[in-house]
Design a protein around this motif. Structure first.
Motif, short mmCIF file in Angstrom:
data_model
loop_
_atom_site.label_atom_id
_atom_site.label_comp_id
_atom_site.label_asym_id
_atom_site.label_seq_id
_atom_site.Cartn_x
_atom_site.Cartn_y
_atom_site.Cartn_z
N THR A 115 64.08 52.47 53.98
CA THR A 115 63.77 53.59 54.86
C THR A 115 62.49 54.28 54.43
O THR A 115 61.67 54.68 55.24
CB THR A 115 64.93 54.61 54.88
N PHE A 116 62.34 54.41 53.11
CA PHE A 116 61.20 55.15 52.56
C PHE A 116 60.26 54.21 51.81
O PHE A 116 60.69 53.44 50.95
CB PHE A 116 61.68 56.25 51.62
N GLU A 117 58.97 54.30 52.13
CA GLU A 117 57.98 53.41 51.53
C GLU A 117 57.79 53.68 50.04
O GLU A 117 57.73 52.77 49.24
CB GLU A 117 56.65 53.59 52.27
N ASN A 118 57.69 54.96 49.68
CA ASN A 118 57.43 55.32 48.29
C ASN A 118 58.76 55.60 47.59
O ASN A 118 59.15 56.74 47.36
CB ASN A 118 56.51 56.54 48.22
N ASP A 119 59.47 54.55 47.26
CA ASP A 119 60.84 54.65 46.77
C ASP A 119 60.97 53.87 45.46
O ASP A 119 60.63 52.70 45.40
CB ASP A 119 61.78 54.06 47.84
N GLU A 120 61.48 54.54 44.43
CA GLU A 120 61.63 53.85 43.14
C GLU A 120 62.56 52.65 43.26
O GLU A 120 62.39 51.66 42.55
CB GLU A 120 62.17 54.83 42.09
N LEU A 165 59.67 48.18 56.07
CA LEU A 165 60.16 49.50 56.46
C LEU A 165 61.04 49.38 57.70
O LEU A 165 60.70 48.65 58.64
CB LEU A 165 58.98 50.43 56.74
N LYS A 166 62.15 50.11 57.70
CA LYS A 166 63.06 50.05 58.85
C LYS A 166 62.41 50.56 60.12
O LYS A 166 62.81 50.19 61.21
CB LYS A 166 64.33 50.84 58.54
N LEU A 188 49.93 38.91 49.35
CA LEU A 188 50.80 40.01 48.93
C LEU A 188 51.09 40.91 50.12
O LEU A 188 50.17 41.34 50.82
CB LEU A 188 50.11 40.80 47.82
N LEU A 189 52.37 41.20 50.35
CA LEU A 189 52.76 42.04 51.47
C LEU A 189 52.56 43.51 51.10
O LEU A 189 53.05 43.97 50.07
CB LEU A 189 54.22 41.77 51.83
N PHE A 190 51.83 44.25 51.94
CA PHE A 190 51.55 45.67 51.74
C PHE A 190 50.92 45.94 50.37
O PHE A 190 51.49 46.67 49.55
CB PHE A 190 52.82 46.51 51.89
N PRO A 191 49.75 45.35 50.08
CA PRO A 191 49.15 45.52 48.75
C PRO A 191 48.89 46.98 48.38
O PRO A 191 49.08 47.37 47.23
CB PRO A 191 47.84 44.72 48.85
N ALA A 192 48.45 47.79 49.36
CA ALA A 192 48.18 49.21 49.05
C ALA A 192 49.46 49.93 48.66
O ALA A 192 49.47 50.75 47.73
CB ALA A 192 47.52 49.88 50.26
N SER A 193 50.56 49.61 49.34
CA SER A 193 51.83 50.26 49.03
C SER A 193 52.36 49.82 47.67
O SER A 193 52.90 50.64 46.91
CB SER A 193 52.86 49.94 50.12
N VAL A 194 52.22 48.53 47.36
CA VAL A 194 52.64 48.05 46.05
C VAL A 194 51.82 48.72 44.95
O VAL A 194 52.34 49.12 43.90
CB VAL A 194 52.51 46.51 45.95
N GLN A 215 50.48 51.72 45.12
CA GLN A 215 50.96 53.10 44.99
C GLN A 215 52.27 53.17 44.22
O GLN A 215 52.48 54.05 43.38
CB GLN A 215 51.14 53.71 46.39
N LEU A 216 53.16 52.22 44.49
CA LEU A 216 54.43 52.18 43.76
C LEU A 216 54.19 51.93 42.28
O LEU A 216 54.82 52.56 41.42
CB LEU A 216 55.33 51.08 44.35
#
Length: 223
Positions: free
Chosen positions: A88-93, A108-109, A129-135, A137-138
């Protein structure tokens, strides 16, 4: 010659989510949904019986969450499928821990139908790599700031060549093999060889795991 469709197992405790994903994916001629489960505890027997190419798995479930289910599949199933975590949340531990555990990417749902289809295809192909910017950030938030001793030791033992190190940096930016080839002015087969060597030396099952090691070792800065 007909192309064998990408088979997907849906794992989510919300029936509406599973129904929505099924409708989106089965509208594509090259994707089929081979089964469903309502919890991570049911994943291993279904994977062994159905042999899906991709498991689309919710990260938060009541009995066995997506993190532990991912670990269990990779630990116990020979030739395991690709795992795409649904969140549900992109920035999720929880998402980062699932990627650390061996998941190949996340979805993301709230994603649009075209994004869902693209994610499944990309994970199945395993070339970028899927969603490199999001990875990135994580990794910046949850990845030990590049100070993970185990990741550093792993990278040192890998003894990457200069070209392999360059390829790993470009992988971390999310470039596909074709994009890396264009950047380095080499053939795509040469890039594939370098990528395979990087994965083998790092003991990584895919690009996502190699990139996480690069971030956590400090080899690449997620900032």
């Amino acid at each position: 010659m007909p192309v064998t469709p990408v088979s997907v197992l849906l794992v989510d405790d919300e029936p509406l989510v599973r129904a929505g994903l099924r409708a989106v994916l089965e509208a594509q001629p090259d994707i089929e949904v081979c089964g469903e489960a309502a919890d991570g505890a049911a994943v291993i027997p279904l994977v062994r019986r159905l042999r899906p190419d991709v498991v689309a798995m919710d990260v938060r479930m009541p009995l066995l969450d997506g993190i532990e289910a991912t670990r269990a599949v990779l630990r116990t199933v020979a030739d395991p499928p690709k795992i795409l975590v649904i969140t549900t949340f992109e920035n999720d531990e929880y998402v980062y821990e699932a990627l650390r555990a061996g998941a190949d990417g996340f979805l993301l749902k709230r994603a649009r139908p075209a994004e869902i289809v693209h994610a499944v295809r990309l994970v199945a192909e395993g070339e970028s790599l899927l969603f490199p910017a999001s990875v990135r950030q994580l990794a910046a938030e949850y990845g030990d700031g590049g100070g993970n001793p185990a990741a550093r030791a792993l990278l040192e033992r890998a003894a990457l060549t200069g070209r392999e190190a360059e390829v790993l940096r470009l992988m971390a930016r999310g470039l596909s093999n074709a994009e890396i080839a264009a950047r380095l002015i080499v053939g795509t087969e040469t890039v594939k060889s370098h990528v395979s060597a990087v994965l083998a030396k790092l003991g990584a099952r895919d690009r996502t795991q190699a990139v996480i090691t690069a971030y956590e070792s400090g080899f690449v800065s997620p900032g």
